[in-house]
Scaffold this motif. Sequence first.
Motif, PDB file in Angstrom:
ATOM      1  N   THR A   1       0.829  -1.207   0.000  1.00 11.89           N
ATOM      2  CA  THR A   1       0.000   0.000   0.000  1.00 11.89           C
ATOM      3  C   THR A   1       0.861   1.254   0.000  1.00 11.89           C
ATOM      4  N   SER A   2       1.892   1.263   0.825  1.00 16.87           N
ATOM      5  CA  SER A   2       2.795   2.418   0.897  1.00 16.87           C
ATOM      6  C   SER A   2       3.483   2.651  -0.445  1.00 16.87           C
ATOM      7  N   ALA A   3       3.843   1.563  -1.119  1.00 22.44           N
ATOM      8  CA  ALA A   3       4.492   1.689  -2.429  1.00 22.44           C
ATOM      9  C   ALA A   3       3.547   2.305  -3.449  1.00 22.44           C
ATOM     10  N   MET A   4       2.299   1.874  -3.435  1.00 23.78           N
ATOM     11  CA  MET A   4       1.300   2.416  -4.361  1.00 23.78           C
ATOM     12  C   MET A   4       1.089   3.904  -4.113  1.00 23.78           C
ATOM     13  N   MET A   5       1.047   4.299  -2.851  1.00 27.26           N
ATOM     14  CA  MET A   5       0.794   5.695  -2.516  1.00 27.26           C
ATOM     15  C   MET A   5       1.988   6.572  -2.876  1.00 27.26           C
ATOM     16  N   LYS A   6       3.180   6.129  -2.512  1.00 25.66           N
ATOM     17  CA  LYS A   6       4.362   6.960  -2.726  1.00 25.66           C
ATOM     18  C   LYS A   6       4.699   7.115  -4.202  1.00 25.66           C
ATOM     19  N   SER A   7       4.483   6.064  -4.974  1.00 26.21           N
ATOM     20  CA  SER A   7       4.844   6.100  -6.394  1.00 26.21           C
ATOM     21  C   SER A   7       3.856   6.883  -7.257  1.00 26.21           C
ATOM     22  N   ASN A   8       2.666   7.188  -6.728  1.00 19.83           N
ATOM     23  CA  ASN A   8       1.604   7.877  -7.486  1.00 19.83           C
ATOM     24  C   ASN A   8       0.985   6.999  -8.571  1.00 19.83           C
ATOM     25  N   LEU A   9       1.296   5.704  -8.552  1.00 16.60           N
ATOM     26  CA  LEU A   9       0.774   4.822  -9.589  1.00 16.60           C
ATOM     27  C   LEU A   9      -0.748   4.711  -9.515  1.00 16.60           C
TER      28      LEU A   9
END
Length: 469
Positions: free
Chosen positions: A92-100
């Motif tokens: 979830t954190s990766a999805m949020m930080k990357s703006n994907l």
Amino acid sequence: MKKWGIPIAIVAFLLLIFMPTPEGMEPAAQKSIAVFVAALVLWVTTPIPIYLTSLIAILMLPLIGAVEDQKVAFGTLGFDVIWLMVSAFVLTSAMMKSNLGRRFSLWMVTKFGKTPKRTLIVLVVINFVLAFFVPSTTARATLMMPICLILLEVYRAIPGKSPLGKVMMLQGLQADALATSGVMTATAGNIIAVGFINEQAGGDIGYMDWLFASMPASIITMAITFAIGLKLFSIKEEGNFENVMGTLQDELKNLGSFSLAEKKATIIFLLTVFLWATGDYQEGWFGFEISTAQTAVIAALLCLLPKVGMLEWKDANIKWELMIFAAGAYAAGNALDDSGGAVWLISKLVDGLGIDQMSHTMVAVVVIFLSMYSHLIFTSKTVRVTILIPAFIALAKTLGMDPVPLALAAAMTMTYTITLPPHSKVNTIYFSTGYFSVLDQMKYAVVTCFIGASVISLLYFTWFNVLGL
């Protein structure tokens, strides 16, 4: 409730511990029930954080002799489902930080949403797609709500008056809940439920088992309630919707070209979905199988690896309090099951309510509807799962029913926390926009929950047989 929670929990614990042991009950079962009931009171009334209640339960179980080996209580933090939850928060954190996630949502709306109705359909589809990639209901709502606000602001929808605003926000929170029901990893509650089903009911439910069992129910329910929503809140084809699309296209352009972080996130998420989707075939392909939990850990590792991923450890928003709560819930629930306390309690409940006189068909329907509307009392999905799933497993065992499909059907209803704003964080996020009232949400949700329970009941007697459940 917070004021009286601790005194009630202490009194309940002492009464259950010191009362004469009922006939047919082992002393360990009596102690397990005492700890579970006290923890239950504290989980519901929340005078202290739920993770502290779990720590108390983990400490008390071996201390008072409810379990013989303290590893039974302390070892639950090492369950594979706990690691699955940790990995889910990293993803979830990766999805949020990357703006994907934001890029994907904006692209879908600008590409396919040419009219208000089509835009509503696209928003629902986006919610369902994001459920596979963003294993957090709150995170998905946080991604989706700003897009909805941009749409409605440019469309000149007035909060509280615009039918389009009402239906868009209400279908947003409902799509979030129903999509979550369809994907095992879309929320921690589903993962905890699978842990109980596999540990206590002897099941072997995996990612694809849950997907094939639950996603059809979610899609059918969403399709029916989508049409009902358009009847309850009639929208008119008016206004210059091209202006809305222009604004959203500008938002998408402002994101620029695909960043390196987005590219990395895309590759990791596609790999994760591929491994989850092919779990049943990997033994034949590779000679070994990568489990759901192992896949999630691999994905989290890739997100965190220097130069490979896009996250540092400090960026991973892992909710450790939820990990501790889940560990305590498993410890209390498994102690209750292993000691025979759950079976004893359910047998008494069966005798008292006359459930044993019902047909197995009626029992299944009653369980599914009770589970569906239990969110009116218990606002936490994880608490409801912890209380109800072990109870339904014990009920099925007592009545001679297969506990796996019954508990699975009940677990599929746990995400339908859609009736009132306080019933979930997602509800609160959408309600805060001011586009719908409590009454709007309630009248739509009551219908949706009834349809959802009816669809799940129907599939329990039909589709589950096709799947071999």
